[in-house]
Design a protein around this motif. Structure first.
Motif, PDB file in Angstrom:
ATOM      1  N   CYS A   1      10.164   2.602   1.983  1.00 40.77           N
ATOM      2  CA  CYS A   1      10.313   1.825   3.223  1.00 40.77           C
ATOM      3  C   CYS A   1      10.514   2.782   4.393  1.00 40.77           C
ATOM      4  O   CYS A   1      11.489   3.530   4.430  1.00 40.77           O
ATOM      5  CB  CYS A   1      11.504   0.868   3.112  1.00 40.77           C
TER       6      CYS A   1
ATOM      7  N   ILE B   1      11.175   1.892   7.381  1.00 44.77           N
ATOM      8  CA  ILE B   1      12.211   1.373   8.293  1.00 44.77           C
ATOM      9  C   ILE B   1      13.591   1.836   7.827  1.00 44.77           C
ATOM     10  O   ILE B   1      14.522   1.939   8.620  1.00 44.77           O
ATOM     11  CB  ILE B   1      12.115  -0.164   8.390  1.00 44.77           C
ATOM     12  N   CYS B   2      13.734   2.117   6.512  1.00 46.29           N
ATOM     13  CA  CYS B   2      14.985   2.666   5.982  1.00 46.29           C
ATOM     14  C   CYS B   2      15.070   4.140   6.345  1.00 46.29           C
ATOM     15  O   CYS B   2      14.542   4.995   5.637  1.00 46.29           O
ATOM     16  CB  CYS B   2      15.032   2.513   4.460  1.00 46.29           C
TER      17      CYS B   2
ATOM     18  N   HIS C   1      18.476  -2.313   3.827  1.00 49.69           N
ATOM     19  CA  HIS C   1      17.154  -2.864   3.499  1.00 49.69           C
ATOM     20  C   HIS C   1      17.300  -4.325   3.077  1.00 49.69           C
ATOM     21  O   HIS C   1      17.578  -4.629   1.914  1.00 49.69           O
ATOM     22  CB  HIS C   1      16.479  -2.056   2.384  1.00 49.69           C
TER      23      HIS C   1
ATOM     24  N   HIS D   1      11.358  -5.017   5.132  1.00 47.12           N
ATOM     25  CA  HIS D   1      12.615  -4.765   5.850  1.00 47.12           C
ATOM     26  C   HIS D   1      12.607  -5.591   7.152  1.00 47.12           C
ATOM     27  O   HIS D   1      11.707  -5.450   7.972  1.00 47.12           O
ATOM     28  CB  HIS D   1      12.708  -3.267   6.148  1.00 47.12           C
TER      29      HIS D   1
HETATM   30 ZN   LIG Z   1      13.972  -0.717   4.386  1.00 44.63          ZN
END
Ligand SMILES: [Zn+2]
Length: 206
Positions: A64, A66-67, A103, A148
């Motif tokens: 991910c 976004i993490c 997440h 996410h």
């Molecule tokens: Zn994430």
């Protein structure tokens, strides 16, 4: 302060072709774009046949993007949520995104996180809609691209009758980005007002 409708219109007309049009944005070439020209007339595309759902980016937290401990464009944070601007300015005067640090997808939020999301979303929309020359702040959770949670807050200019409703999203791609200074001023105003409620301003020093 964001540009007025008259300022946006004059700037866009100066950049447009002699017919007053901007170039087609790349979204017009996407498979999911629903319109096409057939025999010189605009038509809806045929509905594609059923197909398995494609995996979304970062499913189950794997790979991910976004993490990340240091997300770009951060303007405000508390221990659970963060607000950020996108990498580049776009056609609408202000576009920001609210994400949980953890997440979580939208339907993963427990009651406490859901309640906090609701309060933050209302406050962000209220602050943005209180900025000069902003007509509305559209709030959107779509989530077809990434698992996410990332909620869009898209402000449109007051008094531009083309840029209205869900089509404001298309105009965000069509219109050239406005000047940096008022955009940055509005980001500071938003983050500062939100921090007076909770959390803190970050990343807006430069
Ligand atoms: Zn994430």
């Amino acid at each position: 302060m964001a540009e007025s409708a008259e300022q946006v219109h004059a700037r866009v007309m100066a950049a447009a072709d002699e017919g007053g049009r901007m170039p087609l944005p790349s979204v017009a070439e996407w498979d999911v774009f629903p319109w096409e020209v057939v025999d010189g007339a605009m038509a809806a595309k045929p509905l594609a046949a059923p197909a398995p759902e494609k995996p979304r980016m970062g499913e189950d937290g794997v790979d991910c993007t976004i993490c990340t401990p240091e997300p770009a464009g951060l303007i405000w944070t508390n221990d659970r949520w963060r607000l950020k601007h996108l990498a580049e300015r776009s056609g609408l005067p202000l576009v920001v995104m609210l994400e949980p640090w953890e997440h979580l997808d939208f339907d993963d939020l427990d009651d406490a996180m859901a309640a906090e999301y609701g309060r933050l979303a209302v406050r962000i929309a209220r602050i943005v809609e209180g900025l000069p020359n902003i007509g509305r702040c559209h709030v959107m959770r779509v989530g077809d691209g990434a698992e996410h949670l990332h909620v869009w807050f898209m402000a449109r200019t007051a008094g531009l009758p083309s840029v209205l409703g869900s089509f404001a999203v298309d105009w965000d791609d069509i219109l050239p980005a406005g000047p940096e200074e008022p955009w940055r001023e509005d980001l500071v105003a938003l983050a500062t007002a939100l921090a007076s409620y909770d959390g803190r301003v970050v990343g807006l020093d430069d």
